[in-house]
Design a protein around this motif. Structure first.
Motif, short mmCIF file in Angstrom:
data_model
loop_
_atom_site.label_atom_id
_atom_site.label_comp_id
_atom_site.label_asym_id
_atom_site.label_seq_id
_atom_site.Cartn_x
_atom_site.Cartn_y
_atom_site.Cartn_z
N MET A 186 0.86 -1.20 -0.17
CA MET A 186 0.15 -0.15 0.08
C MET A 186 0.97 1.41 -0.10
O MET A 186 1.77 1.51 0.62
CB MET A 186 -1.04 -0.06 1.20
N SER A 187 0.68 2.20 -0.90
CA SER A 187 1.27 3.33 -1.12
C SER A 187 1.30 4.34 0.05
O SER A 187 0.35 4.03 0.97
CB SER A 187 1.14 3.95 -2.15
N GLY A 188 1.96 5.36 0.35
CA GLY A 188 1.92 6.25 1.36
C GLY A 188 0.62 7.05 1.69
O GLY A 188 -0.23 6.94 2.30
N PRO A 189 0.07 7.52 0.16
CA PRO A 189 -1.26 8.18 0.48
C PRO A 189 -2.34 7.38 0.70
O PRO A 189 -3.25 7.50 1.53
CB PRO A 189 -1.38 8.80 -1.10
N ASP A 190 -2.34 6.19 0.10
CA ASP A 190 -3.23 5.10 0.36
C ASP A 190 -3.44 4.64 1.72
O ASP A 190 -4.54 4.50 2.36
CB ASP A 190 -3.09 4.07 -0.48
N HIS A 191 -2.30 4.50 2.45
CA HIS A 191 -2.02 4.07 3.73
C HIS A 191 -2.52 4.96 4.71
O HIS A 191 -3.36 4.85 5.69
CB HIS A 191 -0.61 3.84 4.08
N ALA A 192 -2.35 6.59 4.48
CA ALA A 192 -2.83 7.54 5.09
C ALA A 192 -4.39 7.64 4.96
O ALA A 192 -4.80 7.89 6.12
CB ALA A 192 -2.18 8.76 4.85
N ARG A 193 -4.87 7.43 3.81
CA ARG A 193 -6.38 7.45 3.64
C ARG A 193 -6.86 6.36 4.41
O ARG A 193 -7.82 6.66 5.22
CB ARG A 193 -6.58 7.48 2.21
N ALA A 194 -6.36 5.10 4.24
CA ALA A 194 -7.03 4.04 5.25
C ALA A 194 -6.86 4.20 6.55
O ALA A 194 -7.79 3.93 7.42
CB ALA A 194 -6.30 2.67 4.87
N LYS A 195 -5.84 4.88 7.21
CA LYS A 195 -5.71 5.23 8.77
C LYS A 195 -6.67 5.95 9.11
O LYS A 195 -7.22 6.03 9.98
CB LYS A 195 -4.38 5.59 8.99
N ARG A 196 -6.92 7.17 8.17
CA ARG A 196 -7.94 8.17 8.34
C ARG A 196 -9.20 7.73 8.66
O ARG A 196 -10.15 7.75 9.48
CB ARG A 196 -7.91 9.50 7.51
N GLU A 197 -9.54 6.69 7.55
CA GLU A 197 -10.98 6.03 7.54
C GLU A 197 -11.22 5.15 8.80
O GLU A 197 -12.15 5.20 9.54
CB GLU A 197 -10.93 5.11 6.42
N TYR A 198 -10.19 4.51 9.08
CA TYR A 198 -10.09 3.60 10.42
C TYR A 198 -10.34 4.42 11.63
O TYR A 198 -11.19 4.03 12.51
CB TYR A 198 -8.99 2.88 10.22
N THR A 199 -9.44 5.44 11.63
CA THR A 199 -9.84 6.15 12.98
C THR A 199 -11.10 6.85 13.18
O THR A 199 -11.80 6.78 14.31
CB THR A 199 -8.90 7.28 13.01
N SER A 200 -11.51 7.44 11.93
CA SER A 200 -12.93 7.90 11.85
C SER A 200 -14.06 7.04 11.93
O SER A 200 -14.91 7.33 12.87
CB SER A 200 -13.28 8.66 10.46
N ALA A 201 -13.76 5.69 11.63
CA ALA A 201 -15.03 4.82 11.89
C ALA A 201 -15.10 4.43 13.32
O ALA A 201 -16.38 4.10 14.12
CB ALA A 201 -14.61 3.54 10.98
N LEU A 202 -13.67 4.03 14.04
CA LEU A 202 -13.90 3.86 15.45
C LEU A 202 -14.52 4.93 16.37
O LEU A 202 -15.31 4.74 17.31
CB LEU A 202 -12.48 3.71 16.03
N ALA A 203 -14.14 6.25 15.81
CA ALA A 203 -14.75 7.38 16.62
C ALA A 203 -16.15 7.52 16.50
O ALA A 203 -16.95 7.75 17.18
CB ALA A 203 -14.17 8.80 16.14
N ALA A 204 -16.76 7.25 15.35
CA ALA A 204 -18.17 7.33 14.76
C ALA A 204 -18.78 6.25 15.82
O ALA A 204 -19.88 6.23 16.07
CB ALA A 204 -18.29 7.11 13.55
N THR A 205 -18.36 4.80 15.82
CA THR A 205 -18.82 3.83 16.32
C THR A 205 -19.21 4.15 18.00
O THR A 205 -20.21 3.71 18.46
CB THR A 205 -17.87 2.71 16.06
N ALA A 206 -18.02 4.72 18.43
CA ALA A 206 -17.95 5.12 19.77
C ALA A 206 -19.12 6.32 20.20
O ALA A 206 -19.69 6.08 21.06
CB ALA A 206 -16.84 5.50 20.28
N VAL A 207 -19.03 6.98 19.17
CA VAL A 207 -20.06 8.32 19.46
C VAL A 207 -21.58 7.64 19.24
O VAL A 207 -22.55 7.96 20.02
CB VAL A 207 -19.69 9.28 18.29
N GLY A 208 -21.77 6.92 18.17
CA GLY A 208 -23.05 6.24 18.00
C GLY A 208 -23.42 5.54 19.22
O GLY A 208 -24.70 5.33 19.64
N ALA A 209 -22.74 4.66 19.69
CA ALA A 209 -23.13 3.66 21.04
C ALA A 209 -22.98 4.54 22.13
O ALA A 209 -24.20 4.20 22.86
CB ALA A 209 -21.89 2.90 21.18
#
Length: 236
Positions: A1-24
């Protein structure tokens, strides 16, 4: 995975964790608040008995889906690949179940039945006032949980996984140092007194450096000695 793709995946992952915690958290918070209040008209000279209906009574699924959403946070962290996709699908179901619970729990007939269950007074239910802010918060939590689950089901396999960094670097380092790990080779190295974790690139220690005596019994070395040169003295 290239640098930009890895950074994007990391942002999506962090956002999904935060959204799940907020929704719960929104679902659990809303379930513990008062959704409606009213009076029960008691026969006779007694005054009307006040009654309050909380979210857990009006929509039991809301609190249950909230706690399941908190468990989903741990599932997203601990899983990878298809297991994370399955966790995302479950989150979608949790969010949909919470939304369905809010929809059915705020209907007039459902609230009236919940109000009568919440009081020991027997009589006619008077005016019932709905506190729409808390059901709205529960609906928001369900929608966020559903969206986070959809993202995890679709993009989750590309997100970082717990321990992947250590597995990747550890495996590459071990491979570059020692080549393919063969248990039989490791045991043979230990039997010969060698360190199987040593770096071959640095070179092994000579017999003299290791404290061993030089091998003076090598016939090939004696044959290669120039004529007339004294033979190596053997230690007694």
């Amino acid at each position: 995975m290239s640098g930009p793709d890895h950074a994007r995946a990391k942002r999506e992952y962090t956002s999904a964790l935060a959204a799940t915690a907020v929704g719960a958290a929104a679902l659990i918070t809303a379930a513990g608040q008062t959704w409606a209040s009213g009076d029960v008209e008691v026969p006779g000279p007694l005054a009307a008995a006040p009654v309050q209906v909380d979210g857990a009574t009006a929509a039991p699924a809301v609190a249950a889906m909230g706690w399941a959403g908190l468990a989903a946070v741990a599932a997203l962290i601990a899983t990878r690949g298809r297991a994370r996709t399955a966790a995302g699908v479950l989150m979608v179901l949790f969010g949909a179940g919470a939304l369905a619970g809010v929809w059915t729990g705020t209907r007039g007939s459902s609230l009236a039945a919940a109000a009568l269950r919440a009081t020991t007074a027997r009589g006619e239910l008077g005016g019932l006032h709905v506190e729409w802010g808390w059901p709205a918060l529960a609906a928001f939590g369900g929608a966020v949980l559903l969206a986070a689950g959809a993202a995890a089901a679709w993009r989750g396999p590309a997100w970082p996984a717990m321990g992947s960094r250590y597995d990747r670097h550890g495996a590459s380092a071990a491979t570059s140092r020692n080549g393919p790990a063969d248990p039989a080779d490791l045991w043979r190295s230990l039997d010969h007194g060698e360190d199987p974790t040593a770096d071959p690139a640095q070179g092994g220690a000579s017999a003299e450096e290791a404290g061993g005596a030089p091998d003076n019994d090598d016939p090939d070395r004696d044959r290669a000695r120039p004529a007339g040169a004294p033979a190596a003295q053997k230690e007694p």
